[in-house]
Design an enzyme around this catalytic site. Structure first.
Site, PDB file in Angstrom:
ATOM      1  N   ARG A 160       0.834  -1.208   0.000  1.00 58.16           N
ATOM      2  CA  ARG A 160       0.000   0.000   0.000  1.00 58.16           C
ATOM      3  C   ARG A 160       0.863   1.250   0.000  1.00 58.16           C
ATOM      4  O   ARG A 160       1.890   1.294   0.674  1.00 58.16           O
ATOM      5  CB  ARG A 160      -0.901  -0.002   1.247  1.00 58.16           C
ATOM      6  CG  ARG A 160      -2.231  -0.705   1.035  1.00 58.16           C
ATOM      7  CD  ARG A 160      -2.930  -1.021   2.331  1.00 58.16           C
ATOM      8  NE  ARG A 160      -2.978   0.104   3.269  1.00 58.16           N
ATOM      9  CZ  ARG A 160      -3.492   0.011   4.495  1.00 58.16           C
ATOM     10  NH1 ARG A 160      -4.015  -1.130   4.922  1.00 58.16           N
ATOM     11  NH2 ARG A 160      -3.488   1.048   5.291  1.00 58.16           N
ATOM     12  N   ARG A 171       2.043   7.885  10.345  1.00 57.18           N
ATOM     13  CA  ARG A 171       0.822   7.256  10.867  1.00 57.18           C
ATOM     14  C   ARG A 171       0.981   6.871  12.330  1.00 57.18           C
ATOM     15  O   ARG A 171       0.023   6.945  13.101  1.00 57.18           O
ATOM     16  CB  ARG A 171       0.467   6.042  10.022  1.00 57.18           C
ATOM     17  CG  ARG A 171      -0.038   6.456   8.643  1.00 57.18           C
ATOM     18  CD  ARG A 171      -0.033   5.312   7.671  1.00 57.18           C
ATOM     19  NE  ARG A 171      -0.987   4.293   8.029  1.00 57.18           N
ATOM     20  CZ  ARG A 171      -0.919   3.032   7.634  1.00 57.18           C
ATOM     21  NH1 ARG A 171       0.075   2.626   6.874  1.00 57.18           N
ATOM     22  NH2 ARG A 171      -1.835   2.179   7.995  1.00 57.18           N
TER      23      ARG A 171
HETATM   24  P1  ADP Z   1      -4.313   0.184   9.289  1.00 55.90           P
HETATM   25  O1  ADP Z   1      -5.070  -1.109   9.156  1.00 55.90           O
HETATM   26  O2  ADP Z   1      -2.915   0.045   8.806  1.00 55.90           O
HETATM   27  O3  ADP Z   1      -4.391   0.791  10.640  1.00 55.90           O
HETATM   28  P2  ADP Z   1      -6.537   1.339   7.914  1.00 55.90           P
HETATM   29  O4  ADP Z   1      -6.799   0.510   6.728  1.00 55.90           O
HETATM   30  O5  ADP Z   1      -7.359   1.111   9.126  1.00 55.90           O
HETATM   31  O6  ADP Z   1      -4.989   1.182   8.279  1.00 55.90           O
HETATM   32  O7  ADP Z   1      -6.626   2.858   7.565  1.00 55.90           O
HETATM   33  C1  ADP Z   1      -5.919   3.412   6.465  1.00 55.90           C
HETATM   34  C2  ADP Z   1      -6.162   4.909   6.443  1.00 55.90           C
HETATM   35  O8  ADP Z   1      -7.565   5.170   6.259  1.00 55.90           O
HETATM   36  C3  ADP Z   1      -5.797   5.652   7.710  1.00 55.90           C
HETATM   37  O9  ADP Z   1      -4.408   5.985   7.776  1.00 55.90           O
HETATM   38  C4  ADP Z   1      -6.690   6.891   7.608  1.00 55.90           C
HETATM   39  O10 ADP Z   1      -6.173   7.820   6.660  1.00 55.90           O
HETATM   40  C5  ADP Z   1      -7.968   6.310   7.009  1.00 55.90           C
HETATM   41  N1  ADP Z   1      -8.931   5.897   8.053  1.00 55.90           N
HETATM   42  C6  ADP Z   1      -9.382   4.639   8.290  1.00 55.90           C
HETATM   43  N2  ADP Z   1     -10.262   4.634   9.307  1.00 55.90           N
HETATM   44  C7  ADP Z   1     -10.358   5.908   9.733  1.00 55.90           C
HETATM   45  C8  ADP Z   1     -11.086   6.558  10.773  1.00 55.90           C
HETATM   46  N3  ADP Z   1     -11.897   5.879  11.613  1.00 55.90           N
HETATM   47  N4  ADP Z   1     -10.934   7.897  10.917  1.00 55.90           N
HETATM   48  C9  ADP Z   1     -10.137   8.601  10.101  1.00 55.90           C
HETATM   49  N5  ADP Z   1      -9.408   8.062   9.115  1.00 55.90           N
HETATM   50  C10 ADP Z   1      -9.517   6.723   8.916  1.00 55.90           C
END
Ligand code: ADP
Ligand code: ADP
Ligand code: ZN
Length: 214
Positions: A160, A171
């Site tokens: 990704r 992050r």
């Molecule tokens: P990971 O599984 O690596 O933690 P996610 O797939 O959950 O990553 O999230 C990828 C991105 O999507 C985050 O870095 C953010 O930009 C956005 N995102 C996901 N869920 C949220 C949320 N609840 N609030 C704000 N941004 C979100």
């Protein structure tokens, strides 16, 4: 069973949420997957979310909260769900609590998958994602049968954009500033459960099923 997965990016929330969803027969709701699907389909929401995601920033609360509150009221969520990647800020948690109160229900557990930052950097570099079906692999810890091909659907796997090292550090910073306070929030709500996320995937899952029961 209504569950929230907490933890840093790369802690293993998605991996465990998928296993929980399969075992307890409840939907796995990943806001990251929902955004990625919207980006892929070129929707308005996807266009709005993408620039934040690519920079390793959170998508604004107002683009997330209604989406999840609508989702948990769908028919398949009647017996519960596992939320993965939501809430990620205190206002998101408050909005979820308020919505659930209105529906006369509450979260059973917020499961914090605890993994130190050093381990995270290693995990993220090796993560490979299938953008077609949402499956996740790791080149070393959970390799696909054929390199770079999804076992489940046969699509190509990708690193990704936001899993590149410079964005991962951003992050993690965002996690510590905006999401970690939720540990305190759900401790006060009396529903926090901690699991050691540095163990093998199967051992992490065993700790979770010990908590949730058969
Ligand atoms: P990971 O599984 O690596 O933690 P996610 O797939 O959950 O990553 O999230 C990828 C991105 O999507 C985050 O870095 C953010 O930009 C956005 N995102 C996901 N869920 C949220 C949320 N609840 N609030 C704000 N941004 C979100
Ligand atoms: P999150 O949803 O919290 O961002 P993922 O479930 O996508 O995290 O896991 C991040 C990466 O680490 C993936 O490549 C996954 O295969 C791998 N992984 C998940 N759990 C473990 C574990 N317990 N040990 C080693 N690697 C793991
Ligand atoms: Zn796939």
């Amino acid at each position: 069973m209504k569950l929230i997965m907490l933890g840093a990016p790369g802690a293993g929330k998605g991996t465990q949420a998928k296993k929980i969803a399969a075992k307890y027969n409840i939907p796995h709701i990943s806001t990251g997957d929902i955004f990625r699907a919207n980006i892929k389909n070129g929707t308005e929401l996807g266009k709005k979310a993408q620039s934040y995601m690519d920079q390793g920033l959170l998508v604004p609360d107002e683009l997330v909260c209604d989406l999840v509150v609508d989702r948990i009221q769908q028919e398949d969520c009647r017996n519960g769900y596992v939320l993965d990647g939501f809430p990620r800020t205190i206002p998101q948690a408050e909005s979820l609590t308020a919505a659930m109160e209105k529906l006369g229900t509450k979260i059973d557990y917020a499961i914090n998958v605890e993994v130190p930052d050093e381990n995270i950097l290693k995990r993220m570099g090796g993560r490979r994602a299938c953008l077609a079906c949402g499956a996740t692999y790791h080149v070393e810890f959970n390799a696909p049968k054929t390199a770079d091909i999804c076992d489940t659907c046969g699509a190509g796997l990708v690193l990704r954009e936001d899993d590149k090292p410079e964005t991962v550090q951003k992050r993690l910073d965002v996690y510590h500033a905006q999401t970690q306070p939720l540990i305190d929030y759900y401790t006060k709500a009396g529903v926090l459960a901690e699991v050691d996320g540095t163990q093998d995937m199967e051992d992490v899952f065993k700790a979770i099923t010990d908590l949730l029961g058969e």
